[in-house]
Design an enzyme around this catalytic site. Structure first.
Site, short mmCIF file in Angstrom:
data_model
loop_
_atom_site.label_atom_id
_atom_site.label_comp_id
_atom_site.label_asym_id
_atom_site.label_seq_id
_atom_site.Cartn_x
_atom_site.Cartn_y
_atom_site.Cartn_z
N CYS A 97 2.70 -10.05 1.93
CA CYS A 97 3.97 -10.27 2.21
C CYS A 97 4.11 -11.58 2.72
O CYS A 97 3.24 -12.47 3.55
CB CYS A 97 4.32 -9.27 3.50
SG CYS A 97 6.08 -9.18 3.95
N ARG A 104 3.18 -13.32 10.33
CA ARG A 104 2.17 -12.90 11.04
C ARG A 104 0.93 -12.48 10.05
O ARG A 104 -0.26 -11.77 10.65
CB ARG A 104 2.59 -11.52 11.85
CG ARG A 104 3.77 -11.80 12.85
CD ARG A 104 4.30 -10.63 13.24
NE ARG A 104 5.19 -9.85 12.03
CZ ARG A 104 5.69 -8.87 12.34
NH1 ARG A 104 5.64 -8.10 13.37
NH2 ARG A 104 6.24 -8.17 11.18
N ASP A 153 5.63 -12.55 5.62
CA ASP A 153 5.77 -12.32 7.04
C ASP A 153 4.66 -13.23 7.55
O ASP A 153 3.70 -13.39 7.14
CB ASP A 153 5.40 -10.96 7.26
CG ASP A 153 5.45 -10.64 8.77
OD1 ASP A 153 5.10 -11.42 9.89
OD2 ASP A 153 6.63 -9.56 9.02
N CYS A 161 6.30 -4.00 8.59
CA CYS A 161 7.02 -4.77 7.31
C CYS A 161 8.34 -4.67 7.58
O CYS A 161 8.93 -3.50 7.61
CB CYS A 161 6.27 -4.39 6.24
SG CYS A 161 7.05 -5.39 4.81
N HIS A 192 1.50 -4.61 5.30
CA HIS A 192 1.12 -4.53 6.57
C HIS A 192 2.03 -3.75 7.57
O HIS A 192 3.19 -3.44 7.22
CB HIS A 192 1.24 -6.13 7.06
CG HIS A 192 2.59 -6.84 6.86
ND1 HIS A 192 3.34 -6.63 8.11
CD2 HIS A 192 3.14 -7.23 5.94
CE1 HIS A 192 4.52 -7.20 7.85
NE2 HIS A 192 4.37 -7.43 6.47
#
Length: 194
Positions: free
Chosen positions: A39, A43, A41, A101, A98
């Site tokens: 992703c 993080r 993302d 999400c 993850h």
């Protein structure tokens, strides 16, 4: 922006000199062993999660770690997959979802995405995931989405050929942000941070 420029300065001062030999080698060699699809993302940092050095992972990051099924025409994801498999010859492909999400949460909770039409259109690549999760919530959707994206990957000609010849292995992982655990969906194994 100040943090980024300070980060570059630290890299040039501390990191690069310690790995100068590696970077000299990488200047003429690009041979990653794994295509890692995760992703976008912030993080989720594939190299950090896997403890990989520069040059070991070929990384594709998309919202929701989505990989559209093969279709006529080209797009950035398809071109990157083909390059990793057909040109670089990666031996493994990991699709890593993850916890927490945003893309999967938006789908699971049926958020109104009318004000974000590009996001809504992109997330249609998770329609099969939603059908497979059948109202099981965001966590279930994250797992089913990883499985669905692995199925989509197998529709890409370069991946299909590499799978048929045994040159590549597909793996599905789910990374849990608060614990650092990584679940392998193929065997249900979970590895934890020490």
């Amino acid at each position: 922006m100040h943090e980024l420029t300070e980060g570059v300065a630290r890299f040039q001062r501390d990191v690069f000199p310690a790995k100068e030999g590696l970077f000299a080698h990488l200047a003429g060699h690009h041979t990653p062993h794994t295509l890692f699809i995760s992703c976008s993302d912030a993080r989720v940092v594939p190299e950090l999660i896997t403890g990989s050095e520069p040059g070991e992972l070929f990384v594709i990051r998309t919202a929701g770690n989505l990989v559209p099924a093969h279709a006529p025409g080209s797009d950035g994801v398809a071109a990157s997959v083909e390059y990793a498999v057909a040109v670089l010859g990666v031996s493994d492909i990991v699709v890593c979802g993850h916890s927490a999400c945003g893309a999967m949460t938006a789908l699971a909770q049926r958020h109104d995405l009318s004000g974000a039409p590009a996001i809504a259109d992109w997330l249609r690549h998770a329609d099969a995931s939603r059908a497979r999760a059948a109202g099981g919530g965001a966590d279930a959707l994250v797992r089913e989405n990883v499985r669905a994206q692995l199925a989509n990957l197998a529709t890409h000609p370069s991946v299909a050929r590499a799978l048929a010849s045994g040159e590549v292995t597909l793996r599905g992982w789910v990374y849990d942000i608060p614990t650092g655990r990584v679940e392998d969906l193929a065997d249900g194994a979970t590895s934890s941070a020490p």
